[in-house]
Scaffold this motif. Structure first.
Motif, mmCIF file in Angstrom:
data_model
loop_
_atom_site.group_PDB
_atom_site.id
_atom_site.type_symbol
_atom_site.label_atom_id
_atom_site.label_comp_id
_atom_site.label_asym_id
_atom_site.label_seq_id
_atom_site.Cartn_x
_atom_site.Cartn_y
_atom_site.Cartn_z
ATOM 1 N N UNK A 22 0.857 -1.190 0.000
ATOM 2 C CA UNK A 22 0.000 0.000 0.000
ATOM 3 C C UNK A 22 0.891 1.237 0.000
ATOM 4 N N UNK A 23 0.715 2.083 -1.013
ATOM 5 C CA UNK A 23 1.461 3.338 -1.057
ATOM 6 C C UNK A 23 0.498 4.498 -0.898
ATOM 7 N N UNK B 29 2.996 8.602 9.725
ATOM 8 C CA UNK B 29 3.102 7.143 9.735
ATOM 9 C C UNK B 29 1.844 6.502 9.131
ATOM 10 N N UNK B 30 1.409 7.080 8.016
ATOM 11 C CA UNK B 30 0.120 6.707 7.452
ATOM 12 C C UNK B 30 0.107 5.308 6.836
ATOM 13 N N UNK C 41 -2.972 2.914 7.886
ATOM 14 C CA UNK C 41 -4.064 2.564 6.960
ATOM 15 C C UNK C 41 -4.076 1.074 6.629
ATOM 16 N N UNK C 42 -2.875 0.474 6.505
ATOM 17 C CA UNK C 42 -2.823 -0.961 6.217
ATOM 18 C C UNK C 42 -3.544 -1.719 7.329
ATOM 19 N N UNK C 43 -3.236 -1.370 8.549
ATOM 20 C CA UNK C 43 -3.868 -2.024 9.696
ATOM 21 C C UNK C 43 -5.374 -1.755 9.702
ATOM 22 N N UNK D 24 3.913 -0.908 3.551
ATOM 23 C CA UNK D 24 3.078 0.294 3.397
ATOM 24 C C UNK D 24 3.834 1.511 3.885
ATOM 25 N N UNK D 25 3.841 2.580 3.076
ATOM 26 C CA UNK D 25 4.369 3.855 3.544
ATOM 27 C C UNK D 25 3.849 5.010 2.711
#
Lengths: 131, 388
Positions: B45-46, B60-61, B65-67, B76-77
């Protein structure tokens, strides 16, 4: 502006110290160490005259935080006679008297105050050159 | 390198969404896009976002968001490139899939701007400009665009009213987009009478401050046509970016968006197309002057003539015009949740190419272009998409 950044940029803001490229001779402001014209090293300090003309201008009616109390004020792109362009406020002139091409000169003025206990930031503004 | 397709899209409505938090916006768009793609999983996830730290007090999105979307564990970052953050995240997603590294990637553009007050937001948006030599002088991001607009009007002898058609067209199209922030048409008279923000830019030259999230799901093209998703896959023919100086005063020619030129030229070569082949163009109309400058830099108009596309209330840029622009309202009427905008543009091109744009459908749309601009032109990212 934070205190250390204010201190670091004092020569630029108080006296327009830029650089001259030792390869192609172009004057550079703000200083950037690599010449944007020829990518040669440009680390030799050079003080600009502060004379130039208005390339474009805008009178602002909405300001970023910290500048609200000065509204409305006029900002400009100033083309210095040595070549570089910079962004600055105009001062000592009515907004409706400003014209593109108007000759201007640098003056040192208060830019903003960071609240009652904070620092007072000084720097360059430009005014119309008196005939 | 593999060809990459978009197999799923999702978006939240754009607006002042006080009832939704940053994470809920991202979640809603991610879930919608995964459903559209017919999958529940992804490899990475970007996130494209500019101002979450400043305006939503959250960084630290990627992991967040992944979680929150039930994807804990994946890579993800966040990717940041000012207002071009959304398209920058898509560039990274494209690289990840094209390179063969991943087979399923989520790209989420999101911004939450309306929790903060006006002056804070104005200051935050100015972070896209040079802090030491532009912003320190009290110049706002609007004023930087105003400096360009004033010079443009002077050099090409163009009156302010000449730009009205860009805004009229955007609002006309916003009226037909259920996700747009502004859904009422405006007239050239509304434009002329609008309140001044930074002379000559008025309220109707400017895109609004708002919240929103948009998502695309990417997969390799040879795996994309298995009929799993709800809509036909759309192929990414070009994904390119280029840079210019952050400060306008450092540009060789302030009225020429060199990064937009470089990025679009690379895109035309990569896609094997010319501007004449493009059926619709989602350009970065954050301010009406940006529309004129973009059209000139991308080869749709000669220098000084970009503004002519706005003539006659934007007749030639309307849905049924020669070159439809801002077909779902653009930044001006759909809204400009800065870090999400680049993904909204691409989602809307996909809607058009799938034939799912409703009353705003461009007839026989086969090839669409989206261009996302960071700052006053320092980062420019172009995508060309084709219906399969």
């Amino acid at each position: 502006m934070r205190i250390a950044r204010n201190w670091r940029t004092r020569q630029q803001r108080y006296s327009l110290v830029g650089e001259v490229c030792t390869e192609c001779g172009n004057k550079i402001f703000p200083p950037r160490d690599v010449c944007p014209h020829c990518t040669g090293p440009a680390q030799l300090p050079y003080t600009l005259s502060g004379r130039g003309e208005v390339y474009s201008y805008s009178t602002m009616y909405s300001a970023p935080k910290g500048f609200e109390e000065y509204l409305p004020y006029t900002v400009a792109l100033v083309q210095l006679k040595e070549g570089p362009m910079l962004t600055a406020q105009l001062t000592d002139v009515d907004a409706d008297e400003v014209r593109i091409g108007m000759p201007v000169e640098m003056v040192t003025r208060k830019i903003r105050e960071d609240g009652e206990a904070g620092q007072i930031l000084y720097g360059y503004k430009f005014r119309s050159v008196l005939a | 390198m593999r060809d990459v397709s978009i197999i799923g899209i999702g978006q939240t409505p754009v607006g002042e969404l006080w009832e939704k938090s940053l994470r809920h916006l991202a979640h809603d768009a991610i879930v919608a896009a995964l459903r559209d793609a017919g999958t529940g999983q992804a490899d990475a996830l970007y996130v494209g976002n500019m101002l979450s730290g400043e305006l939503a007090e959250q960084e630290h999105l990627g992991a967040l968001f992944a979680d929150f979307a039930g994807l804990r564990g994946i890579e993800a970052f966040k990717i940041e490139a000012a207002c071009a953050s959304g398209a920058a995240a898509l560039r990274v997603g494209h690289m990840a899939v094209a390179s063969g590294l991943y087979d399923m990637v989520i790209v989420c553009g999101v911004e939450k701007m309306t929790d903060a007050i006006g002056a804070d937001t104005t200051a935050a948006l100015a972070l896209a400009a040079d802090q030491e030599y532009e912003v320190s002088q009290g110049v706002s991001f609007v004023a930087l665009n105003a400096l360009l607009m004033r010079r443009y009007m002077y050099e090409y002898n163009v009156p302010h009213e000449a730009f009205a058609g860009f805004s009229v067209n955007a609002h006309r199209n916003g009226a037909g987009n259920p996700n747009a922030m502004f859904r009422r048409p405006i007239t050239a008279e509304t434009y002329r009478r609008a309140a001044m923000i930074a002379d000559p830019i008025n309220l109707m030259d400017s895109s609004p401050i708002c919240d929103g999230a948009a998502v695309v799901v990417l997969a390799p093209s040879d795996l994309a046509s298995d009929g799993r998703g709800s809509g036909p896959a759309v192929r990414i023919l070009a994904s390119t970016s280029a840079t210019d100086s952050l400060a306008i005063h450092d540009r060789r020619d302030p009225l020429f968006l060199e990064a937009a030129y470089l990025s679009s030229q690379k895109a035309y070569v990569q896609a094997g197309v010319t501007p004449a082949d493009i059926d619709l163009f989602e350009l970065h109309d954050a301010f009406s002057i940006m529309s004129a400058l973009s059209l000139e830099a991308t080869g749709f108009a000669r220098r000084g003539e970009g503004v002519r596309w706005a003539e006659d209330d934007g007749e030639r840029i309307a849905i049924d015009g020669e070159l439809p622009l801002s077909t779902m309202g653009g930044l001006k009427a759909r809204g400009h949740p800065v870090g999400a905008t680049g993904v909204y543009q691409v989602v809307e091109v996909v809607q058009q190419l799938r034939g799912e744009a409703g009353v705003n459908q461009v007839k026989d749309a086969r090839l669409g272009m989206a261009q996302n601009i960071g700052g006053s032109g320092a980062t420019v990212i172009t995508h060309v998409l084709a219906a399969e």
